[in-house]
Scaffold this active site. Structure first.
Site, PDB file in Angstrom:
ATOM      1  N   THR A  46       0.963  -1.450   0.216  1.00  0.00           N
ATOM      2  CA  THR A  46      -0.109   0.007   0.145  1.00  0.00           C
ATOM      3  C   THR A  46       0.616   1.495   0.011  1.00  0.00           C
ATOM      4  O   THR A  46       0.383   2.168  -0.446  1.00  0.00           O
ATOM      5  CB  THR A  46      -1.144   0.157   0.806  1.00  0.00           C
ATOM      6  OG1 THR A  46      -0.208   0.193   2.054  1.00  0.00           O
ATOM      7  CG2 THR A  46      -1.921  -1.595   0.834  1.00  0.00           C
ATOM      8  N   SER A 149       9.012   6.238   5.388  1.00  0.00           N
ATOM      9  CA  SER A 149       7.601   6.649   6.647  1.00  0.00           C
ATOM     10  C   SER A 149       8.045   6.273   8.314  1.00  0.00           C
ATOM     11  O   SER A 149       9.410   6.543   8.523  1.00  0.00           O
ATOM     12  CB  SER A 149       6.187   5.547   6.314  1.00  0.00           C
ATOM     13  OG  SER A 149       5.049   6.485   6.987  1.00  0.00           O
ATOM     14  N   LYS A 159       8.362   4.790  -3.333  1.00  0.00           N
ATOM     15  CA  LYS A 159       7.059   4.396  -3.579  1.00  0.00           C
ATOM     16  C   LYS A 159       6.964   5.790  -4.509  1.00  0.00           C
ATOM     17  O   LYS A 159       7.862   6.685  -4.861  1.00  0.00           O
ATOM     18  CB  LYS A 159       6.217   5.692  -2.561  1.00  0.00           C
ATOM     19  CG  LYS A 159       4.576   5.647  -2.711  1.00  0.00           C
ATOM     20  CD  LYS A 159       4.020   6.315  -1.570  1.00  0.00           C
ATOM     21  CE  LYS A 159       4.081   7.168  -1.340  1.00  0.00           C
ATOM     22  NZ  LYS A 159       3.014   7.760  -0.489  1.00  0.00           N
ATOM     23  N   ASP A 307       6.170  12.488  11.694  1.00  0.00           N
ATOM     24  CA  ASP A 307       7.067  11.407  11.023  1.00  0.00           C
ATOM     25  C   ASP A 307       8.570  10.775  10.331  1.00  0.00           C
ATOM     26  O   ASP A 307       8.124  12.245   9.330  1.00  0.00           O
ATOM     27  CB  ASP A 307       5.904  10.310  10.526  1.00  0.00           C
ATOM     28  CG  ASP A 307       5.370   9.707   9.201  1.00  0.00           C
ATOM     29  OD1 ASP A 307       5.204  11.172   9.053  1.00  0.00           O
ATOM     30  OD2 ASP A 307       5.123   8.640   8.743  1.00  0.00           O
ATOM     31  N   ASP A 311       4.465  12.523   7.008  1.00  0.00           N
ATOM     32  CA  ASP A 311       2.645  12.257   5.913  1.00  0.00           C
ATOM     33  C   ASP A 311       1.668  11.900   6.873  1.00  0.00           C
ATOM     34  O   ASP A 311       0.394  11.181   7.229  1.00  0.00           O
ATOM     35  CB  ASP A 311       3.051  10.899   5.097  1.00  0.00           C
ATOM     36  CG  ASP A 311       3.441   9.436   5.092  1.00  0.00           C
ATOM     37  OD1 ASP A 311       3.367   9.279   7.151  1.00  0.00           O
ATOM     38  OD2 ASP A 311       2.842   8.881   4.397  1.00  0.00           O
ATOM     39  N   ARG A 312       2.492  11.705   8.815  1.00  0.00           N
ATOM     40  CA  ARG A 312       1.660  10.910   9.709  1.00  0.00           C
ATOM     41  C   ARG A 312       1.917  12.058  10.568  1.00  0.00           C
ATOM     42  O   ARG A 312       3.038  12.748  11.234  1.00  0.00           O
ATOM     43  CB  ARG A 312       2.037   9.727  10.359  1.00  0.00           C
ATOM     44  CG  ARG A 312       1.438   8.908   9.159  1.00  0.00           C
ATOM     45  CD  ARG A 312       1.894   7.216   9.631  1.00  0.00           C
ATOM     46  NE  ARG A 312       2.002   6.414   8.636  1.00  0.00           N
ATOM     47  CZ  ARG A 312       1.766   4.552   9.146  1.00  0.00           C
ATOM     48  NH1 ARG A 312       1.200   4.790   9.920  1.00  0.00           N
ATOM     49  NH2 ARG A 312       1.327   3.678   7.912  1.00  0.00           N
ATOM     50  N   GLU A 395      -6.965   5.474   9.791  1.00  0.00           N
ATOM     51  CA  GLU A 395      -6.452   5.096  11.751  1.00  0.00           C
ATOM     52  C   GLU A 395      -5.188   5.109  10.934  1.00  0.00           C
ATOM     53  O   GLU A 395      -4.876   5.391  12.890  1.00  0.00           O
ATOM     54  CB  GLU A 395      -7.366   4.341  11.988  1.00  0.00           C
ATOM     55  CG  GLU A 395      -6.858   2.686  10.741  1.00  0.00           C
ATOM     56  CD  GLU A 395      -5.407   1.773  11.556  1.00  0.00           C
ATOM     57  OE1 GLU A 395      -5.063   1.832  12.496  1.00  0.00           O
ATOM     58  OE2 GLU A 395      -5.257   1.411  10.746  1.00  0.00           O
TER      59      GLU A 395
END
Length: 550
Positions: A46, A149, A159, A307, A311-312, A395
């Site tokens: 993913t 990540s 990616k 992170d 992206d988080r 989530e």
């Protein structure tokens, strides 16, 4: 099985856990993957291809092959614009960046690299692609993000983002994966490559200012003036990641009262605290990894972290410490739906199938439509582009949303704007996001949510990923009638890659891990923690029976 917390969890990193960077880099260049071994092949999950150089899962040969496959894909798809490329602060990201530039330059791809040789957050790449492509129908741009990540320091990730700016869909990643593995099987014959110094000076490789356009544009998505006027005190921890170079320009441009609590960049990530399982992991949703920022919560009105590729997000509130990701997503959605008057009333809110059902209840209270999709942010990209989605969230603490005028901001997760939204929410409402969550969910019940892992062989994971709901004969779950058995997402009819069962007051979803011999069980109850445990136990028993004949 509930995971056991390591005794080191939440403690400073001991020297024994630090990765040997010279040995890691030697492995990147010296070890050769065996294409006959599944674990050593290119595999796009993913979030792209990820692996460890010392396990022959992320080595120079992988990156050369993948980058050439990206170049082949671009030619085949008629993508002729520039390619925006960025890396995070993992040690292998730097090496992979060098390898990728050697191939991109040899293929004469117009490549945009950071003008200062620095690090670039994932959302900044998405923002750059969308900005370049706005109003164009040809000569479109795309991008590459080099990052694993929040994964441990010894990991690497790679990616591809197509012209829509978001993560590539399975058709594109599948084609790139096949081409890359064909190159690996041929010993990378056919891969075009020139030396890095030559590549860096090539006419097609351009120094690009990533920071200024992104920072200057933040006022279009966040009410930065409200944050500045309020004087809300903000603590920021980039967790040694790519956002380190972005926060000071943000602070200076908008005059906000923010403090970067630790600007250190170190590829060993020795400044972290140990995560739950005894590993170094820059997971801003983990109370163990975030222990240092949580300890500072009384110093600030709101504290936030991102992170390594930003992206988080992680949100720390004075009133309750680190917010669970699902709770913050619900609070953010509730706030945005009442503070973005220019958003289209018909725009839906997107969530993944394993996210909390509290989001469903908040969205319904706001009178908006909900779209539930499989795991993977790529499922939100098209909706964010055309405005049919106003918000997309996972989530795992990743989300993005539209600009204040209702147009697209990014189509990849953006931890920076979710962090700044927490400051805006605090400035405008006078409540921190934890307090705001309590207010907007009053009367909607209490969520009891947890994700656990259970062991599974490769054969068992294959069965679970393609499970037919008809194979599940159970009619009840933890004392309640089962109301739905799903292997496809209700929002877009795409395969979940697992199974989801729902009842009136609970649900669970099970899906295989792409990198470990486990499957993940996500479960939630609106009755009690005890009921949640019953749901988890019955879920494991149910899945276990399906595995008995293997």
């Amino acid at each position: 099985m509930t995971p056991r917390t390591n005794p080191l969890a939440g403690q400073p990193v001991p020297a024994s856990l630090l990765v040997n960077i010279p040995r890691l880099m030697t492995a990147y260049y010296a070890m050769k993957p065996d294409p006959a071994v599944t674990a050593q092949r290119v595999a796009f999950g993913t979030s792209g291809h990820r692996g460890n150089a010392r396990a022959s899962g992320f080595n120079e040969d992988h990156i050369l092959a993948i980058t050439q496959a990206v170049c082949d894909h671009r030619r085949g798809a008629g993508i002729a614009g520039p390619l925006f490329i960025g890396m995070d602060t993992h040690a292998l990201s730097e090496a992979a960046f060098t390898s990728a530039i050697e191939v991109l330059a040899a293929n004469e791809v117009a490549t945009m690299i950071d003008q200062d040789g620095g690090y670039t957050p994932t959302p900044v790449i998405s923002h750059a692609i969308i900005g370049y492509n706005r109003g164009r129908t040809s000569g479109l741009a795309d991008g590459i993000v080099i990052s694993p990540s929040h994964n441990p320091p010894e990991d690497g990730g790679f990616k591809y983002n197509p012209p829509n700016g978001g993560p590539a869909d399975v058709d594109v990643t599948g084609a790139i994966e096949r081409m890359a593995n064909a190159y690996l099987a041929a010993g990378n014959q056919g891969v075009r490559r020139i030396g890095f110094e030559h590549a860096r000076r090539a006419a097609c490789v351009h120094a690009h200012d990533y920071i200024t356009p992104y920072v200057a544009d933040l006022g279009s998505v966040i009410d930065m003036a409200a944050i500045q006027r309020s004087g809300v005190r903000i603590g920021v921890d980039p967790l040694g990641g790519a956002a380190c170079a972005y926060w000071q320009p943000i602070i200076e441009r908008y005059g906000i009262a923010a403090t970067v609590v630790d600007p250190t960049i170190d590829p060993t990530f020795r400044f972290m605290s140990v995560d739950w399982d005894g590993k170094i992991r820059m997971d801003c949703s983990s109370p163990f990894a975030m222990a240092k920022l949580i300890a500072l919560r009384e110093r600030f009105d709101i504290a936030c972290a991102t992170d390594p590729d930003a992206d988080r997000h992680g949100i720390v509130c004075p009133s309750g410490g680190l917010m669970p990701p699902n709770a913050y997503l619900a609070a953010a959605i509730g706030y945005l739906c009442t503070h973005r008057p220019d958003w289209q009333a018909g725009g839906a809110v997107g969530k993944t199938a394993v996210s909390s059902a509290m989001i469903d209840r908040v969205v319904a209270r706001q009178g908006r439509r909900l779209t539930e999709v499989p795991v993977g942010f790529k499922w939100f990209s098209a909706g964010l582009i055309d405005g049919s989605l106003v918000f997309g969230g996972e989530e795992s603490a990743g989300a993005s949303f539209l600009r204040r005028d209702g147009s697209v901001w990014t189509t990849d997760k953006d931890g920076l704007i979710l962090a700044l939204l927490a400051a805006e929410m605090t400035a405008v409402t006078g409540k921190d996001p934890n307090q705001y969550y309590a207010e907007i969910t009053e009367g909607l019940g209490a969520s009891h949510y947890e994700r656990i892992d259970a062991p599974a062989s490769r054969a068992q994971k294959a069965v679970l990923s393609k499970l037919d709901p008809a194979a599940i004969t159970a009619t009840t779950l933890a004392g309640e009638p089962i109301t739905a058995k799903l292997n496809r997402a209700p929002g877009n009819d795409a395969a979940l890659g697992g199974i989801k069962l729902t009842t009136e007051n609970a649900w669970f979803a099970a899906r295989p891990s792409g990198t470990e011999d486990v499957y993940k069980i996500y479960a939630e109850s609106f009755l009690s923690d005890q009921h949640l445990k019953a749901v988890q136990q019955e879920a494991q028993a149910l899945i276990g029976r399906l595995f008995e004949d293997l």
